[in-house]
Structure formats: structure tokens, C-alpha cells
Design a protein around this motif. Sequence first.
Motif, PDB file in Angstrom:
ATOM      1  N   PHE A 154      12.517  15.210  27.314  1.00  0.00           N
ATOM      2  CA  PHE A 154      11.842  14.444  26.267  1.00  0.00           C
ATOM      3  C   PHE A 154      11.641  12.988  26.702  1.00  0.00           C
ATOM      4  O   PHE A 154      11.483  12.109  25.862  1.00  0.00           O
ATOM      5  N   GLU A 155      11.679  12.773  28.031  1.00  0.00           N
ATOM      6  CA  GLU A 155      11.501  11.455  28.631  1.00  0.00           C
ATOM      7  C   GLU A 155      12.479  10.464  28.007  1.00  0.00           C
ATOM      8  O   GLU A 155      13.659  10.756  27.913  1.00  0.00           O
ATOM      9  N   ASN A 156      12.002   9.303  27.549  1.00  0.00           N
ATOM     10  CA  ASN A 156      12.928   8.302  26.989  1.00  0.00           C
ATOM     11  C   ASN A 156      13.127   8.472  25.488  1.00  0.00           C
ATOM     12  O   ASN A 156      13.778   7.648  24.851  1.00  0.00           O
ATOM     13  N   ARG A 157      12.584   9.544  24.914  1.00  0.00           N
ATOM     14  CA  ARG A 157      12.721   9.750  23.465  1.00  0.00           C
ATOM     15  C   ARG A 157      14.078  10.350  23.109  1.00  0.00           C
ATOM     16  O   ARG A 157      14.555  10.195  21.990  1.00  0.00           O
ATOM     17  N   ASP A 158      14.684  11.097  24.019  1.00  0.00           N
ATOM     18  CA  ASP A 158      15.976  11.739  23.797  1.00  0.00           C
ATOM     19  C   ASP A 158      16.763  11.699  25.100  1.00  0.00           C
ATOM     20  O   ASP A 158      16.187  11.556  26.186  1.00  0.00           O
ATOM     21  N   PRO A 159      18.082  11.858  25.031  1.00  0.00           N
ATOM     22  CA  PRO A 159      18.874  11.854  26.267  1.00  0.00           C
ATOM     23  C   PRO A 159      18.592  13.091  27.129  1.00  0.00           C
ATOM     24  O   PRO A 159      17.951  14.054  26.687  1.00  0.00           O
ATOM     25  N   LYS A 160      19.065  13.040  28.341  1.00  0.00           N
ATOM     26  CA  LYS A 160      18.886  14.145  29.288  1.00  0.00           C
ATOM     27  C   LYS A 160      19.538  15.406  28.740  1.00  0.00           C
ATOM     28  O   LYS A 160      20.637  15.366  28.169  1.00  0.00           O
ATOM     29  N   CYS A 161      18.854  16.539  28.879  1.00  0.00           N
ATOM     30  CA  CYS A 161      19.387  17.811  28.398  1.00  0.00           C
ATOM     31  C   CYS A 161      19.053  18.906  29.414  1.00  0.00           C
ATOM     32  O   CYS A 161      18.441  18.651  30.448  1.00  0.00           O
ATOM     33  N   CYS A 162      19.467  20.126  29.104  1.00  0.00           N
ATOM     34  CA  CYS A 162      19.286  21.251  30.030  1.00  0.00           C
ATOM     35  C   CYS A 162      18.457  22.342  29.349  1.00  0.00           C
ATOM     36  O   CYS A 162      18.655  22.637  28.171  1.00  0.00           O
ATOM     37  N   LEU A 163      17.538  22.920  30.098  1.00  0.00           N
ATOM     38  CA  LEU A 163      16.727  24.030  29.603  1.00  0.00           C
ATOM     39  C   LEU A 163      17.226  25.322  30.238  1.00  0.00           C
ATOM     40  O   LEU A 163      17.160  25.497  31.449  1.00  0.00           O
ATOM     41  N   ILE A 164      17.776  26.214  29.420  1.00  0.00           N
ATOM     42  CA  ILE A 164      18.205  27.538  29.887  1.00  0.00           C
ATOM     43  C   ILE A 164      16.967  28.422  29.956  1.00  0.00           C
ATOM     44  O   ILE A 164      16.259  28.596  28.964  1.00  0.00           O
ATOM     45  N   ASN A 165      16.733  28.982  31.123  1.00  0.00           N
ATOM     46  CA  ASN A 165      15.501  29.736  31.376  1.00  0.00           C
ATOM     47  C   ASN A 165      15.854  31.139  31.856  1.00  0.00           C
ATOM     48  O   ASN A 165      16.684  31.300  32.765  1.00  0.00           O
TER      49      ASN A 165
END
Length: 288
Positions: A154-165
Motif C-alpha cells: 500500500f506504498e506509504n499509506r500503510d506499513p509493510k505487510c505480506c501477501l500470502i499467495n
Amino acid sequence: MEIIQMSKKELRRGEVISKTVNGDLTQKKASQELSISLRQIKRLCKRFRKAGLEGLAHRSRGKSSQRKMNPSTRAEVLGFIKNDYPDFGPQLVKEQLERRNQIKVSREWIRRLMIDEGIWKVKKRKNIRFYQRRNRRSQEGELIQIDGSPEYWFENRDPKCCLINMVDDATGKLMELRFVREECLEGYFLGMKRYIETHGRPLALYSDRHTIFKSPKAKEKPKLTQFGRAMKELDIELIHANSPQAKGRVERAHGTLQDRLIKLMKGVGERGRWCIVHNLGTTCRRGN
């Protein structure tokens, strides 16, 4: 005096046709020399008698193509690219123009337009190391490639997160996508729970050697992780890849999602994000 533009090929053809018309060369010999049919030789001789050497020049030279894009359409598409899709690639721009703006143009035309305007730079091909391909499984659901991708989704809108794929090995479909704060056991359990409820139980999972899937003490003493024990109870085989290239389908999907998903989620609300994530199956496959 009018200047006639002709290519070397046309000048050579003019010499042979001139000899043929003057009787110095037979039509059959001219056909063999120019590697064209006898019928075409007769047609060229007729044009030469009627208009001379000028008659052999390409008739479309100096004229604009009938397939040339309308200037107003070109300006409209360029406006959409600069205002709405400034950092999109040509293929993604094409898809969004068709979906949002009801404009149908080819990907190659968009690519050339973006290059001419300095929006898109031609990328040099890297020296790719090729690996022996593993044959796909025969049916959907036999093998699921699973992995997580930590990124600033979410770029600078939210903190870094992980996408489970989760990607099906047989078809390449994106079967499950889930955002979690970090790559953790709970995220994989929730992803597997939703996958089984939606698609049923897979025969096998193909993962990397993360400690969630493989115990670091497994060399000394065979020991299952908590995720491994759960898969054993569900009778799902857990296969560990020796390299990222071995599970290339899910790795390529990560690359496509990192390029497309981040751009598509700009300026949309929570429900918009949900719709984008749940409609990415065919989009990601086209991108790959």
C-alpha cells in the motif's frame, strides 16, 4: 522536373522490365531473374508501357497509412496515460483503457506511443539462466505452490505487510490471496482454511524451506513443524523446494502482482481493494 523515389529493389526491377518490354529478355527469363510469377511480370510490363519507370514505384509511397490512428484518439489516449496511468506498463494500460474508458487499441501501439513521448523506456534483456522445466501436474488441485511476499503493498499509506499467495501448478491460477501483517503461521493457516472451504483439499503443497514449513533441526532428527503436523493430519503432502526457481509459478506471480496490484490499489477504498484482489486470477496470468 518531378523527383521519383524508388528503392534499389524497384530500380533493379525497372531494368529487367525495360529489357523485357524492348524485347531483349523473355518474360519467362525475367520471371526467373526477379523470382516472381509470370503473371506478375505481365502486369509490371503493362504498367511500364503505360507510365514508364514511374509506374513501377510503390503506389503507397508518400501517402499516409489507412490504419493510421485518428489524432483525436491519440491525444485522448495520451491524456489518460499521463493523468491516470503514468507509471503503468503498456499491457496494463491497454487493459485499463478497455475496462474503464472503453477504448480498444493494441498493446504495441500503446508501447510505441509511450516510447515516443518518453513515458516508457525500452528495457534490455538480461542474460537469463535457463533451468530444466518440471512438467506441470495433470489436473487442478493436485499441487498448490504456496509462498509469502513481504512488500510495501500500500506504498506509504500503510506499513509493510505480506501477501500470502497460492498458485495452482496445473493451470497457473491464483487460487488464494491474503494480506497479513507479516509472514507467519497464522496467515498460512487462514489461507489454507479458506482455500479448503472454497476449492477442497489439495493433494500436495509446494513451499520453500522457511521454518514455518521445515524445521531447522530436521537434519539432526526428523521433526515436523506445526504447519507440517496439520498438513499430515489432513493427508496433504508437503514438498520443499530446493531453490526459488523450482517454484517459479508462484515467484513469477509475485513479480506480476508487485508491478500491477500496487498500481491498481492506488486511490481505492477498502472495498475497492477487496474487489481488485479477488479478480486478479486472469489478469495475473495474462501479465505472465
